[in-house]
Design an enzyme around this catalytic site. Structure first.
Site, PDB file in Angstrom:
ATOM      1  N   HIS A  86       7.185  -0.186   1.205  1.00  8.15           N
ATOM      2  CA  HIS A  86       6.299  -0.463   0.068  1.00  8.15           C
ATOM      3  C   HIS A  86       6.743   0.282  -1.190  1.00  8.15           C
ATOM      4  CE1 HIS A  86       2.991  -3.074  -0.430  1.00  8.15           C
ATOM      5  NE2 HIS A  86       1.986  -2.233  -0.273  1.00  8.15           N
TER       6      HIS A  86
ATOM      7  N   TYR B 208      -1.720   4.398  -6.502  1.00  7.03           N
ATOM      8  CA  TYR B 208      -1.543   3.708  -5.233  1.00  7.03           C
ATOM      9  C   TYR B 208      -1.380   2.223  -5.533  1.00  7.03           C
ATOM     10  CZ  TYR B 208      -2.428   8.007  -2.789  1.00  7.03           C
ATOM     11  OH  TYR B 208      -2.344   9.299  -2.358  1.00  7.03           O
TER      12      TYR B 208
ATOM     13  N   ASN C 291      -0.648  -7.019  -2.918  1.00  6.96           N
ATOM     14  CA  ASN C 291      -1.822  -6.434  -3.574  1.00  6.96           C
ATOM     15  C   ASN C 291      -1.500  -5.735  -4.892  1.00  6.96           C
ATOM     16  OD1 ASN C 291      -3.670  -7.374  -1.687  1.00  6.96           O
ATOM     17  ND2 ASN C 291      -3.384  -5.605  -0.360  1.00  6.96           N
TER      18      ASN C 291
ATOM     19  N   TYR D 180       4.948   8.782   1.640  1.00  8.28           N
ATOM     20  CA  TYR D 180       5.330   7.395   1.368  1.00  8.28           C
ATOM     21  C   TYR D 180       6.781   7.259   0.900  1.00  8.28           C
ATOM     22  CZ  TYR D 180       0.330   6.496   1.634  1.00  8.28           C
ATOM     23  OH  TYR D 180      -0.967   6.406   2.062  1.00  8.28           O
TER      24      TYR D 180
ATOM     25  N   ASN E  78      -2.443  -0.720  -4.632  1.00  9.62           N
ATOM     26  CA  ASN E  78      -3.478  -1.724  -4.872  1.00  9.62           C
ATOM     27  C   ASN E  78      -4.170  -1.601  -6.222  1.00  9.62           C
ATOM     28  OD1 ASN E  78      -2.749  -2.395  -2.303  1.00  9.62           O
ATOM     29  ND2 ASN E  78      -4.737  -1.969  -1.372  1.00  9.62           N
TER      30      ASN E  78
END
Length: 190
Positions: free
Chosen positions: A19, A64, A113, A14, A66
């Site tokens: 994000h 993470y 989120n 990531y 969310n």
């Protein structure tokens, strides 16, 4: 004391994705103020330091995106901070052009989120935010694929500068009123 959190997803796959704009900006802030973000607590990587004379805890939740609220709730509870006054969150925003910043004192999740999770766990929509524009999802793209995708070489050059500006905005929120920081940073990226 202030808690300044950058949102993102843990793991090398990531790194440098849209994000993870919040992680990138927090890293720039940590470098600028020589704060080591390597302590593991609150399901996060954390680092304590001083920014503009104020004690701060820099936080990169490792839950993470969310589930970011779980980590931030634990940190806020431990340090007994008032999220409405002492929590600052940096994160990606697809409604802003790449590199554009938007400073806010409060607001809804706007479909993000990570912010939904923070609002649910912290119990308020009133906390300072530094939104970092990553650009709108192209037609036909899946939103998750887009935000988990990497910047183009051209976009990365713009974003590098934006991460530095986002770090400066977060530092400003520690020592200035929100309106002053909004006036300085809520301009279209050049």
């Amino acid at each position: 004391m202030y808690i300044i959190a950058g949102l993102g997803n843990p793991g090398n796959n990531y790194t440098h994705t849209r994000h993870n704009a919040g992680f990138e900006a927090i890293d720039r802030l940590a470098d600028r103020y020589r704060i080591d973000i390597s302590t593991r607590k609150f399901q996060a990587l954390c680092g304590s330091g001083v920014i503009e004379g104020q004690k701060v805890l820099l936080v990169k939740p490792q839950t993470y995106m969310n589930l970011s609220g779980e980590s931030l709730r634990a940190a806020c509870d431990f340090y007994k901070i008032d999220p409405e006054e002492e929590l600052i969150v940096l994160y990606d925003d697809i409604s802003l052009a790449p590199g554009q910043l938007r400073i806010r004192a409060k607001g809804s999740a706007g479909g993000h989120n990570g912010i939904k999770s923070i609002i649910a766990h912290v119990g308020t929509q009133v906390f300072k935010r530094v939104k970092i524009g990553v650009g709108e999802k192209p037609a036909g793209y899946d939103l998750a694929d887009y935000v988990l995708g990497h910047f183009s070489k051209e976009e990365w050059a713009v974003m590098e500068e934006a991460f530095g500006r986002a770090a400066r905005a977060a530092a400003g929120l520690v020592c200035e009123d929100v309106q002053s920081v909004m006036n300085e940073f809520n301009k279209a990226a050049r």
